[in-house]
Write an enzyme that holds these catalytic residues in place. Structure first.
Site, PDB file in Angstrom:
ATOM      1  N   THR A 170       0.513   6.210  13.871  1.00  0.00           N
ATOM      2  CA  THR A 170       0.110   4.959  12.753  1.00  0.00           C
ATOM      3  C   THR A 170       0.789   4.140  12.767  1.00  0.00           C
ATOM      4  O   THR A 170      -0.010   2.791  13.047  1.00  0.00           O
ATOM      5  CB  THR A 170      -0.036   5.318  11.513  1.00  0.00           C
ATOM      6  OG1 THR A 170       1.078   6.911  11.586  1.00  0.00           O
ATOM      7  CG2 THR A 170      -0.750   4.679  10.225  1.00  0.00           C
ATOM      8  N   GLY A 171       2.197   3.775  13.647  1.00  0.00           N
ATOM      9  CA  GLY A 171       3.203   2.306  14.144  1.00  0.00           C
ATOM     10  C   GLY A 171       1.932   1.924  15.104  1.00  0.00           C
ATOM     11  O   GLY A 171       2.182   0.593  15.359  1.00  0.00           O
ATOM     12  N   GLU A 209       8.486  15.096  16.429  1.00  0.00           N
ATOM     13  CA  GLU A 209       9.544  15.415  14.993  1.00  0.00           C
ATOM     14  C   GLU A 209       9.148  16.249  14.326  1.00  0.00           C
ATOM     15  O   GLU A 209       8.443  15.943  13.524  1.00  0.00           O
ATOM     16  CB  GLU A 209       9.272  13.399  14.422  1.00  0.00           C
ATOM     17  CG  GLU A 209      10.142  13.516  13.122  1.00  0.00           C
ATOM     18  CD  GLU A 209       9.564  12.433  12.648  1.00  0.00           C
ATOM     19  OE1 GLU A 209       8.611  11.838  12.419  1.00  0.00           O
ATOM     20  OE2 GLU A 209      10.464  11.977  11.815  1.00  0.00           O
ATOM     21  N   CYS A 214      13.486  10.485   7.522  1.00  0.00           N
ATOM     22  CA  CYS A 214      13.702  10.000   8.829  1.00  0.00           C
ATOM     23  C   CYS A 214      14.898  10.760   9.781  1.00  0.00           C
ATOM     24  O   CYS A 214      14.625  10.282  11.066  1.00  0.00           O
ATOM     25  CB  CYS A 214      12.595   8.375   9.222  1.00  0.00           C
ATOM     26  SG  CYS A 214      14.406   7.867   7.738  1.00  0.00           S
ATOM     27  N   GLU A 274       9.528   0.443  11.356  1.00  0.00           N
ATOM     28  CA  GLU A 274      10.403   1.933  10.824  1.00  0.00           C
ATOM     29  C   GLU A 274       8.966   2.664  11.008  1.00  0.00           C
ATOM     30  O   GLU A 274       9.195   3.541   9.961  1.00  0.00           O
ATOM     31  CB  GLU A 274      10.398   1.367   9.924  1.00  0.00           C
ATOM     32  CG  GLU A 274      11.123   0.055   9.388  1.00  0.00           C
ATOM     33  CD  GLU A 274      12.650   0.137  10.083  1.00  0.00           C
ATOM     34  OE1 GLU A 274      13.591   1.001  10.254  1.00  0.00           O
ATOM     35  OE2 GLU A 274      13.070  -0.965   9.790  1.00  0.00           O
ATOM     36  N   GLY A 303       6.272   4.794   8.730  1.00  0.00           N
ATOM     37  CA  GLY A 303       5.482   5.591   8.806  1.00  0.00           C
ATOM     38  C   GLY A 303       6.002   6.594  10.763  1.00  0.00           C
ATOM     39  O   GLY A 303       6.565   5.804  11.048  1.00  0.00           O
ATOM     40  N   LYS A 350       0.684  -0.624   0.094  1.00  0.00           N
ATOM     41  CA  LYS A 350       0.288   0.185  -0.067  1.00  0.00           C
ATOM     42  C   LYS A 350       0.577   1.428  -0.180  1.00  0.00           C
ATOM     43  O   LYS A 350       1.532   1.430   1.175  1.00  0.00           O
ATOM     44  CB  LYS A 350      -1.242   0.106   1.396  1.00  0.00           C
ATOM     45  CG  LYS A 350      -1.787   1.067   1.220  1.00  0.00           C
ATOM     46  CD  LYS A 350      -1.923   2.124   2.452  1.00  0.00           C
ATOM     47  CE  LYS A 350      -2.417   3.194   2.774  1.00  0.00           C
ATOM     48  NZ  LYS A 350      -2.377   4.495   1.470  1.00  0.00           N
TER      49      LYS A 350
HETATM   50  P1  NAD Z   1       2.234   7.808   8.172  1.00  0.00           P
HETATM   51  O1  NAD Z   1       1.907   7.692   9.432  1.00  0.00           O
HETATM   52  O2  NAD Z   1       1.627   9.250   7.836  1.00  0.00           O
HETATM   53  O3  NAD Z   1       1.582   6.928   6.348  1.00  0.00           O
HETATM   54  C1  NAD Z   1       2.197   6.094   6.265  1.00  0.00           C
HETATM   55  C2  NAD Z   1       1.267   5.088   5.532  1.00  0.00           C
HETATM   56  O4  NAD Z   1       0.811   4.139   6.457  1.00  0.00           O
HETATM   57  C3  NAD Z   1       1.075   5.711   4.481  1.00  0.00           C
HETATM   58  O5  NAD Z   1       1.058   4.438   3.492  1.00  0.00           O
HETATM   59  C4  NAD Z   1      -0.838   5.712   5.223  1.00  0.00           C
HETATM   60  O6  NAD Z   1      -1.806   5.661   4.229  1.00  0.00           O
HETATM   61  C5  NAD Z   1      -0.627   4.619   6.209  1.00  0.00           C
HETATM   62  N1  NAD Z   1      -1.351   4.354   7.041  1.00  0.00           N
HETATM   63  C6  NAD Z   1      -1.804   5.871   7.284  1.00  0.00           C
HETATM   64  N2  NAD Z   1      -3.825   5.732   8.522  1.00  0.00           N
HETATM   65  C7  NAD Z   1      -2.734   3.948   8.606  1.00  0.00           C
HETATM   66  C8  NAD Z   1      -3.726   2.928   9.070  1.00  0.00           C
HETATM   67  N3  NAD Z   1      -4.736   3.192  10.694  1.00  0.00           N
HETATM   68  N4  NAD Z   1      -3.450   1.908   9.060  1.00  0.00           N
HETATM   69  C9  NAD Z   1      -2.664   1.477   8.195  1.00  0.00           C
HETATM   70  N5  NAD Z   1      -2.173   2.062   7.496  1.00  0.00           N
HETATM   71  C10 NAD Z   1      -2.017   3.610   7.465  1.00  0.00           C
HETATM   72  O7  NAD Z   1       3.370   8.494   7.621  1.00  0.00           O
HETATM   73  P2  NAD Z   1       3.792   8.894   6.707  1.00  0.00           P
HETATM   74  O8  NAD Z   1       3.487  10.869   6.798  1.00  0.00           O
HETATM   75  O9  NAD Z   1       3.158   9.017   5.409  1.00  0.00           O
HETATM   76  O10 NAD Z   1       6.022   9.881   6.702  1.00  0.00           O
HETATM   77  C11 NAD Z   1       6.468   9.941   7.412  1.00  0.00           C
HETATM   78  C12 NAD Z   1       6.886   9.212   8.018  1.00  0.00           C
HETATM   79  O11 NAD Z   1       7.571   8.589   8.412  1.00  0.00           O
HETATM   80  C13 NAD Z   1       7.850   9.932   9.542  1.00  0.00           C
HETATM   81  O12 NAD Z   1       7.503  10.137  10.595  1.00  0.00           O
HETATM   82  C14 NAD Z   1       8.913   9.673   9.391  1.00  0.00           C
HETATM   83  O13 NAD Z   1       9.926   9.771  10.288  1.00  0.00           O
HETATM   84  C15 NAD Z   1       8.651   7.921   8.941  1.00  0.00           C
HETATM   85  N6  NAD Z   1       9.455   7.579   8.019  1.00  0.00           N
HETATM   86  C16 NAD Z   1      10.066   6.749   8.776  1.00  0.00           C
HETATM   87  C17 NAD Z   1      11.998   5.786   7.884  1.00  0.00           C
HETATM   88  C18 NAD Z   1      12.389   4.837   8.960  1.00  0.00           C
HETATM   89  O14 NAD Z   1      12.640   3.838   8.447  1.00  0.00           O
HETATM   90  N7  NAD Z   1      12.250   4.817  10.228  1.00  0.00           N
HETATM   91  C19 NAD Z   1      11.566   5.976   6.773  1.00  0.00           C
HETATM   92  C20 NAD Z   1      10.881   6.953   6.284  1.00  0.00           C
HETATM   93  C21 NAD Z   1      10.214   7.033   6.382  1.00  0.00           C
END
Ligand code: NAD
Length: 474
Positions: A224-225, A378, A276, A242, A220, A167
């Site tokens: 959300t995680g 963050e 990130c 992650e 993400g 996704k």
């Molecule tokens: P996000 O958590 O908003 O979204 C990430 C993904 O999760 C998207 O595809 C989103 O549609 C999906 N999502 C949203 N709600 C969900 C739910 N309830 N259930 C399942 N999936 C859902 O994050 P973002 O704004 O897209 O990305 C930015 C974040 O990602 C920052 O915090 C960044 O630090 C982190 N990030 C971490 C790494 C790493 O490897 N540690 C790498 C890149 C980004």
């Protein structure tokens, strides 16, 4: 929705818009997936599993290797697509597309490396272990590095014999869809890789809940995680998380200041600060602070902000309106609540091309109080808070004063200081005299609120394999 490269219309019949963040123009529309679409994709992945799992590792590697080659050939075109939907400068997009190919090639090299073991058992014969793919896996990815993070998921999952449903983030699905088509063109059998586009709370959640999905790899936000982990726990599924970070950069009094300034500029403003492992808090020894901040200010003033499609651009726009509003409000609050001195930047540029998209000036803030939001949250955007410290002990204490633990960098020429930093900084990855460099050859991931598990490196295959022990009495 896409089943192995072939577009399929979503059950809802609805679409959503993909916007160019540099111009706010519509670039495309993609299907708004539903729970039913997730089930169709999971079924396709489930039907394809037996055949893919029984293919030899070399057969699997051959397909991924061909795909990596096509991606390299089509790098320029893919980079344009990525810049248009994500906003980053073209040079960064090219870098990311090459990264995608490099990661696939790395996993091709590991294809035959993950096998079981032979274990003699005293007075009871021997045992051996067998490693098996898990089945259907799910990958949920963000918008900041959509191509690279896709590779981090599909590389280990597919090379180990699993099938996958991915996704993409709602803002950046186009590059992911094209890359999936390339894998199909390279010979990936139908159903092995499927993409469902749509909202996180519908497509993401039903993917995590789907009974046939055995493992979820999520990248993400921490919030959300946690939701993903909660749902995965109900189904007793494996999960890799992650999440975000608030990486510190520590500049000691003996550091090469020119190199540290370049490291801070790249570490904070690459991808408009939306990485990130970006430098999100900078701690500098007070004895060199004035000199360092002056050089940093000059470097920031030289950064060229604009549409990533144009030449000689150092920083593009933020990716989306939500992120842009967040950064604007954060900096307004700094001014209103007297939470630091804005040395340069701090505004939305109003002229020329920058007046239309989600642009924000690269911003340097000094004299930041310890309790400021700039140090606690963050900050996913081009704002760099700098804090002065008296010595390394204070720098490490401040650096560790966060719920995150993704990366940290230490800048020094002194071996004792370097050793102390490596030992005492709480982070999944420590850089010495550099920041941001990530390679598929080494494990990547964080501690605390930055997540659970590791991606990349040879051990990452274990995340996608089940271990069976067979005991034989002789
Ligand atoms: P996000 O958590 O908003 O979204 C990430 C993904 O999760 C998207 O595809 C989103 O549609 C999906 N999502 C949203 N709600 C969900 C739910 N309830 N259930 C399942 N999936 C859902 O994050 P973002 O704004 O897209 O990305 C930015 C974040 O990602 C920052 O915090 C960044 O630090 C982190 N990030 C971490 C790494 C790493 O490897 N540690 C790498 C890149 C980004």
């Amino acid at each position: 929705m896409q089943i192995n490269g072939n577009a399929v219309e979503a059950h809802s019949g609805e679409f959503f818009d993909i916007i160019n963040p540099a111009t706010c123009e519509l670039i495309d529309r993609v299907p708004k997936g539903t729970e039913d679409d997730v089930e169709v994709a999971v079924e396709a992945a489930s039907s394809a599993f037996k055949g893919w799992a029984s293919a030899s590792p070399q057969q699997r590697a051959r397909i991924l290797y061909i795909a990596a080659g096509i991606v390299r050939q089509r790098k320029d075109e893919l980079a344009v697509l990525l810049t248009r939907e994500q906003g980053k400068p073209l040079a960064e997009s090219k870098n990311e597309i090459e990264g995608f190919a490099h990661v696939l090639e790395y996993y091709c090299g590991l294809a035959s490396s993950s096998h079981g073991d032979f274990v003699p058992i005293p007075q009871n014969g021997y045992a051996f272990t067998v490693k098996k793919p898990l089945g259907v896996c799910a990958a949920i990815i963000p918008w900041n590095m959509p191509a690279l993070i896709m590779a981090w998921k599909i590389g280990p999952a597919l090379i180990s014999g699993n099938t996958l449903v991915l996704k993409p983030a709602s803002n950046t699905p186009l590059t992911n869809l094209t890359l999936a088509s390339i894998l199909s063109e390279a010979g990936l059998p139908p159903g092995v890789l499927n993409i469902v586009t749509g909202p996180g709370n519908i497509v993401g959640e039903s993917l995590v809940k789907s009974p046939k999905v055995k493992k979820i790899s999520f990248t993400g936000e921490a919030r959300t995680g946690k939701r993903v982990a909660e749902l995965a726990a109900c189904g007793m599924k494996r999960v890799t998380l992650e999440l975000g970070g608030s990486d510190p950069m520590l500049v000691c009094d003996d550091a090469d200041l020119e190199a540290a300034v370049l490291g801070a500029l790249r570490g904070r403003f690459y991808n408009c600060g939306q990485t990130c492992t970006a430098v999100k808090r900078l701690f500098v020894f007070e004895t060199v602070a004035e000199k360092f901040i002056k050089k940093l200010e000059a470097g920031i003033r030289n950064l060229r902000v604009g549409n990533g499609m144009h030449e000689n651009i150092d920083m593009g726009p933020l990716n989306n309106r939500r992120q842009w509003e967040y950064i604007k409000k954060l900096v307004e609050d700094v001014e209103e609540k007297d939470e630091g001195r804005i040395v340069t930047g701090g505004r939305v540029p109003e002229n020329g091309v920058c007046s239309k998209g989600f642009f924000f000036e690269p911003t340097l803030v000094t004299d930041v109080p310890r309790e400021s939001r700039l140090l606690k949250e963050e900050v996913f955007g081009p704002v760099l808070p700098v804090v002065q410290v008296k010595d390394l002990d204070e720098a490490i204490e401040e650096a560790n004063n966060t719920c995150y633990g993704l990366g940290a960098s230490l800048w020094t020429k002194n071996l004792d200081k370097a050793h102390k930093g490596c030992e005492q900084l709480n982070a999944g990855i420590i850089w010495l005299n550099q920041h941001l460099k990530i390679a598929p050859e080494v494990p990547f991931g964080g501690t605390g609120q930055s997540g659970i598990g590791r991606e990349n490196g040879p051990d990452s295959l274990s995340e996608y394999l089940d271990l069976k022990t067979v005991m034989l009495k002789t």
